[in-house]
Design an enzyme around this catalytic site. Structure first.
Site, PDB file in Angstrom:
ATOM      1  N   ARG A  15     -47.794  56.428  23.042  1.00  0.00           N
ATOM      2  CA  ARG A  15     -47.390  57.849  23.793  1.00  0.00           C
ATOM      3  C   ARG A  15     -48.402  58.271  24.862  1.00  0.00           C
ATOM      4  NH1 ARG A  15     -46.378  61.354  18.348  1.00  0.00           N
ATOM      5  NH2 ARG A  15     -47.851  59.583  17.916  1.00  0.00           N
ATOM      6  N   LYS A  75     -52.922  61.478  19.261  1.00  0.00           N
ATOM      7  CA  LYS A  75     -53.449  61.244  18.489  1.00  0.00           C
ATOM      8  C   LYS A  75     -54.885  61.871  17.816  1.00  0.00           C
ATOM      9  CE  LYS A  75     -51.963  59.751  15.431  1.00  0.00           C
ATOM     10  NZ  LYS A  75     -50.990  61.073  13.979  1.00  0.00           N
ATOM     11  N   TYR A  94     -53.008  66.390  18.081  1.00  0.00           N
ATOM     12  CA  TYR A  94     -53.008  65.718  16.846  1.00  0.00           C
ATOM     13  C   TYR A  94     -54.304  66.362  16.514  1.00  0.00           C
ATOM     14  CZ  TYR A  94     -47.686  66.192  17.031  1.00  0.00           C
ATOM     15  OH  TYR A  94     -46.669  66.364  17.654  1.00  0.00           O
ATOM     16  N   HIS A  96     -55.001  66.588  12.258  1.00  0.00           N
ATOM     17  CA  HIS A  96     -55.007  66.304  10.664  1.00  0.00           C
ATOM     18  C   HIS A  96     -56.273  65.919  10.117  1.00  0.00           C
ATOM     19  CE1 HIS A  96     -50.740  65.602  11.021  1.00  0.00           C
ATOM     20  NE2 HIS A  96     -50.778  64.834  12.411  1.00  0.00           N
ATOM     21  N   GLU A 118     -50.801  70.064  14.782  1.00  0.00           N
ATOM     22  CA  GLU A 118     -49.366  70.972  13.839  1.00  0.00           C
ATOM     23  C   GLU A 118     -50.342  71.752  13.393  1.00  0.00           C
ATOM     24  OE1 GLU A 118     -52.432  68.904  14.081  1.00  0.00           O
ATOM     25  OE2 GLU A 118     -53.469  68.953  12.529  1.00  0.00           O
ATOM     26  N   SER A 134     -41.800  65.337  13.536  1.00  0.00           N
ATOM     27  CA  SER A 134     -41.169  65.221  12.693  1.00  0.00           C
ATOM     28  C   SER A 134     -39.545  64.594  12.437  1.00  0.00           C
ATOM     29  CB  SER A 134     -41.410  66.614  11.843  1.00  0.00           C
ATOM     30  OG  SER A 134     -42.551  66.377  11.388  1.00  0.00           O
ATOM     31  N   ASP A 198     -36.191  69.214  -2.772  1.00  0.00           N
ATOM     32  CA  ASP A 198     -37.659  70.817  -2.006  1.00  0.00           C
ATOM     33  C   ASP A 198     -38.485  71.197  -3.310  1.00  0.00           C
ATOM     34  OD1 ASP A 198     -37.715  71.236   1.303  1.00  0.00           O
ATOM     35  OD2 ASP A 198     -39.182  73.076  -0.518  1.00  0.00           O
ATOM     36  N   ARG A 203     -34.628  76.517   0.728  1.00  0.00           N
ATOM     37  CA  ARG A 203     -34.340  75.760   2.139  1.00  0.00           C
ATOM     38  C   ARG A 203     -33.948  74.916   1.491  1.00  0.00           C
ATOM     39  NH1 ARG A 203     -34.162  73.566   7.074  1.00  0.00           N
ATOM     40  NH2 ARG A 203     -34.685  71.959   7.429  1.00  0.00           N
ATOM     41  N   VAL A 239     -43.341  66.247   2.770  1.00  0.00           N
ATOM     42  CA  VAL A 239     -43.483  67.486   1.817  1.00  0.00           C
ATOM     43  C   VAL A 239     -44.691  68.062   3.064  1.00  0.00           C
ATOM     44  CG1 VAL A 239     -43.304  66.656  -0.478  1.00  0.00           C
ATOM     45  CG2 VAL A 239     -45.232  66.789   0.316  1.00  0.00           C
ATOM     46  N   ILE A 269     -48.242  60.288   5.010  1.00  0.00           N
ATOM     47  CA  ILE A 269     -49.354  59.918   5.006  1.00  0.00           C
ATOM     48  C   ILE A 269     -50.905  60.166   6.292  1.00  0.00           C
ATOM     49  CG2 ILE A 269     -49.053  58.077   6.589  1.00  0.00           C
ATOM     50  CD1 ILE A 269     -51.051  57.558   3.377  1.00  0.00           C
ATOM     51  N   ASP A 270     -50.733  61.286   7.481  1.00  0.00           N
ATOM     52  CA  ASP A 270     -51.446  61.825   8.144  1.00  0.00           C
ATOM     53  C   ASP A 270     -52.226  62.641   7.539  1.00  0.00           C
ATOM     54  OD1 ASP A 270     -48.902  62.786   7.848  1.00  0.00           O
ATOM     55  OD2 ASP A 270     -48.872  63.217  10.248  1.00  0.00           O
TER      56      ASP A 270
HETATM   57  N1  LIG Z   1     -46.683  59.400   9.990  1.00  0.00           N
HETATM   58  C1  LIG Z   1     -46.375  59.967  10.751  1.00  0.00           C
HETATM   59  O1  LIG Z   1     -46.025  59.488  11.980  1.00  0.00           O
HETATM   60  C2  LIG Z   1     -45.691  61.541  10.996  1.00  0.00           C
HETATM   61  C3  LIG Z   1     -45.163  62.041  11.867  1.00  0.00           C
HETATM   62  C4  LIG Z   1     -44.709  63.583  11.235  1.00  0.00           C
HETATM   63  C5  LIG Z   1     -44.514  63.847  10.965  1.00  0.00           C
HETATM   64  N2  LIG Z   1     -45.819  63.709  10.091  1.00  0.00           N
HETATM   65  C6  LIG Z   1     -45.522  64.412   8.303  1.00  0.00           C
HETATM   66  O2  LIG Z   1     -44.855  64.719   7.865  1.00  0.00           O
HETATM   67  C7  LIG Z   1     -44.744  65.802   7.226  1.00  0.00           C
HETATM   68  C8  LIG Z   1     -43.725  66.401   6.359  1.00  0.00           C
HETATM   69  O3  LIG Z   1     -43.683  66.992   8.073  1.00  0.00           O
HETATM   70  P1  LIG Z   1     -42.335  68.269   8.194  1.00  0.00           P
HETATM   71  O4  LIG Z   1     -43.087  68.834   9.673  1.00  0.00           O
HETATM   72  O5  LIG Z   1     -40.961  67.918   7.422  1.00  0.00           O
HETATM   73  O6  LIG Z   1     -43.224  69.816   7.113  1.00  0.00           O
HETATM   74  P2  LIG Z   1     -41.980  71.116   6.767  1.00  0.00           P
HETATM   75  O7  LIG Z   1     -43.136  71.684   7.278  1.00  0.00           O
HETATM   76  O8  LIG Z   1     -41.017  71.324   8.103  1.00  0.00           O
HETATM   77  O9  LIG Z   1     -41.934  70.800   5.585  1.00  0.00           O
HETATM   78  C9  LIG Z   1     -42.155  70.113   4.606  1.00  0.00           C
HETATM   79  C10 LIG Z   1     -41.052  70.024   3.189  1.00  0.00           C
HETATM   80  O10 LIG Z   1     -41.692  69.917   1.995  1.00  0.00           O
HETATM   81  C11 LIG Z   1     -41.584  71.392   1.381  1.00  0.00           C
HETATM   82  N3  LIG Z   1     -42.629  70.734   0.021  1.00  0.00           N
HETATM   83  C12 LIG Z   1     -44.446  71.352  -0.021  1.00  0.00           C
HETATM   84  N4  LIG Z   1     -44.170  70.940  -1.150  1.00  0.00           N
HETATM   85  C13 LIG Z   1     -43.653  70.152  -1.793  1.00  0.00           C
HETATM   86  C14 LIG Z   1     -43.830  69.528  -2.740  1.00  0.00           C
HETATM   87  N5  LIG Z   1     -44.599  69.482  -3.732  1.00  0.00           N
HETATM   88  N6  LIG Z   1     -42.498  68.240  -4.342  1.00  0.00           N
HETATM   89  C15 LIG Z   1     -41.310  69.172  -2.070  1.00  0.00           C
HETATM   90  N7  LIG Z   1     -41.467  69.810  -2.008  1.00  0.00           N
HETATM   91  C16 LIG Z   1     -42.262  70.044  -1.003  1.00  0.00           C
HETATM   92  C17 LIG Z   1     -41.962  72.549   1.967  1.00  0.00           C
HETATM   93  O11 LIG Z   1     -40.803  73.485   0.674  1.00  0.00           O
HETATM   94  C18 LIG Z   1     -41.096  71.984   3.195  1.00  0.00           C
HETATM   95  O12 LIG Z   1     -39.736  72.705   3.110  1.00  0.00           O
HETATM   96  C19 LIG Z   1     -46.463  66.112   7.619  1.00  0.00           C
HETATM   97  O13 LIG Z   1     -47.479  66.440   6.842  1.00  0.00           O
HETATM   98  C20 LIG Z   1     -46.481  65.954   8.812  1.00  0.00           C
HETATM   99  O14 LIG Z   1     -47.088  66.165   9.434  1.00  0.00           O
HETATM  100  C21 LIG Z   1     -45.986  62.586  10.251  1.00  0.00           C
END
Ligand SMILES: NC(=O)c1ccc[n+]([C@@H]2O[C@H](COP(=O)([O-])OP(=O)(O)OC[C@H]3O[C@@H](n4cnc5c(N)ncnc54)[C@H](O)[C@@H]3O)[C@@H](O)[C@H]2O)c1
Length: 395
Positions: A15, A75, A94, A96, A118, A134, A198, A203, A239, A269-270
């Site tokens: 990117r 990143k 970003y 993290h 983020e 996401s 969740d 939600r 989550v 994981i991030d």
């Molecule tokens: N690996 C990647 O390339 C990548 C890319 C984008 C986002 N992400 C990561 O994905 C994760 C989720 O992002 P998002 O935008 O969906 O967040 P979001 O805030 O939209 O959603 C997170 C959800 O998790 C729920 N939650 C919190 N604690 C919980 C628990 N103990 N049990 C169940 N549900 C729980 C919350 O209520 C919420 O609905 C973040 O860590 C984000 O940084 C990673």
């Protein structure tokens, strides 16, 4: 302001933080843009495309980091980049940081202001600069999980949607936010049996309406997860507790409840990972096995589809980038209050409370460190609208 864009150097990251569209808008606002030679290539943007919008192409990363007053990235900065970050520079990318104490300390040592995409908040407390990535990561999570379930790739050898006479696979999605909802859309489309967990009943209520009965929603708890794990083929973890290290929703011990070669995809994981046994992997080598369970933990999933991701990301970041370039950090925060929680590190201090807790360092409020006051009417609601107002044509 001089705004600079280096080439991303993280493994398998294609990117770029600004497109010619953004370069044109910055130029229209009177700013100078410098882009490292070849920075857009991975996203099919040539140097000539940038030059046509008034960008100056510079040969090396050191030119960008040495000259730009604001550096735009995708990143988190890698070690060599942290070494080039100057005190006078604002970094917008970003980060993290909650699971990354070393990087946090490195950024503090530079004295620069570091704003994390983020943790910027939009209207109603949403995360407008995380959401587009996401959405993409959620969709990839199901695609990747379905692929890894194939036997030659180490999976159980189950087809997500089944066929007439043979049951579909069971998919558990933990976290029903942007990642979880999009992962569910693809899993539903592939005709799997889908269960979205969740902690927020509100939600779950929204998701229940959105899914229209095509997926089940479940209140997330240790027991509710544990009870269904023996029947599951694919688990997707998405989550998030804003800014904080991800909570562990599946322990190592619980892997023993699952069928051999079940696939776990840890999108969180991030933020450190939401399964106890997760560790970051790359697109080139995405999986590993623990106790017979396949783990996919790629930390930059959207990096694999750069043409989609670059445009999705820069569509969202551009209004904030323009505000920061036009008014500097303090002025931009006054206009867009949701930028304030984006300030993670400033002048050697950690200025986001959840990050400070995650890395075990002291928290200093950004108002104190940067010496500003939030306007009386500076509520989070409407922040997204404020950001949109920074776009040309609307002011
Ligand atoms: N690996 C990647 O390339 C990548 C890319 C984008 C986002 N992400 C990561 O994905 C994760 C989720 O992002 P998002 O935008 O969906 O967040 P979001 O805030 O939209 O959603 C997170 C959800 O998790 C729920 N939650 C919190 N604690 C919980 C628990 N103990 N049990 C169940 N549900 C729980 C919350 O209520 C919420 O609905 C973040 O860590 C984000 O940084 C990673």
């Amino acid at each position: 302001m001089k705004v600079g864009v280096p080439t991303e150097i993280k493994t398998d990251e294609y990117r770029v933080a600004l497109t010619p569209i953004g370069a044109r808008e910055l130029a229209e606002h009177g700013h100078d843009v410098i882009v490292q030679k070849g920075a857009g290539e991975g996203s099919a943007v040539s140097d000539a495309d940038y030059e046509a919008q008034g960008v100056t192409i510079v040969p090396g990363a050191e030119d960008v980091w040495g000259e730009a007053e604001m550096v735009l990235k995708v990143k988190e900065p890698q070690t060599v980049e942290v070494e080039m970050l100057r005190e006078e520079t604002t970094l917008f990318t970003y980060l993290h940081l909650a699971p990354a104490p070393e990087l946090t300390k490195g950024l503090c040592d530079t004295g620069a202001i570091c704003i994390a995409y983020e943790t910027v908040e939009g209207a109603n407390g949403g995360l407008p600069l995380l959401a587009p990535m996401s959405e993409i990561a959620g969709k990839i999570a199901t695609q990747a999980g379905a692929f890894m379930l194939e036997k030659p790739l180490g999976g159980r050898g189950v087809l997500l949607g089944g066929v007439p006479g043979v049951a579909a696979a069971n998919v558990m999605i933990i976290g029903g936010g942007a990642v979880g909802m999009n992962a569910a859309f693809i899993a539903i489309g592939m005709e799997a049996d889908v269960f979205v967990y969740d902690k927020s009943v509100d939600r779950l209520r929204e998701l229940d309406i959105i899914f229209g009965g095509r997926a089940s929603t479940v209140f997330s708890s240790t027991l509710s997860i544990e009870e269904r794990l023996p029947d599951i083929d694919l688990v997707i973890g998405g989550v998030l507790v804003h800014g904080a290290r991800a909570p562990h929703v599946i322990s190592r011990e619980q892997l023993g409840l699952m069928k051999p070669s079940t696939v776990l995809v840890d999108v969180a994981i991030d933020q450190g990972g939401c399964f106890e046994t997760s560790k970051p992997t790359t697109h080139s080598d995405p999986t590993y096995e623990v106790d017979g369970i396949i783990h996919y933990c790629v930390a930059n999933m959207p990096g694999a589809v750069p043409i989609t991701s670059t445009y999705a990301l820069t569509n969202a970041t551009l209004p904030y980038t323009l505000a920061l370039a036009d008014e500097g950090v303090v002025g931009a925060v006054g206009r867009i209050p949701g930028l304030k929680p984006g300030i993670n590190v400033a002048k050697g201090k950690v200025t986001h409370s959840a990050v400070a807790e995650g890395v075990g360092m002291d928290y200093s409020p950004p108002e104190e460190v940067l010496d500003f006051e939030m306007p009386q009417n500076g509520s989070r609601d409407g922040a997204g609208d404020d950001a949109a107002r920074a776009m040309p044509g609307s002011h």
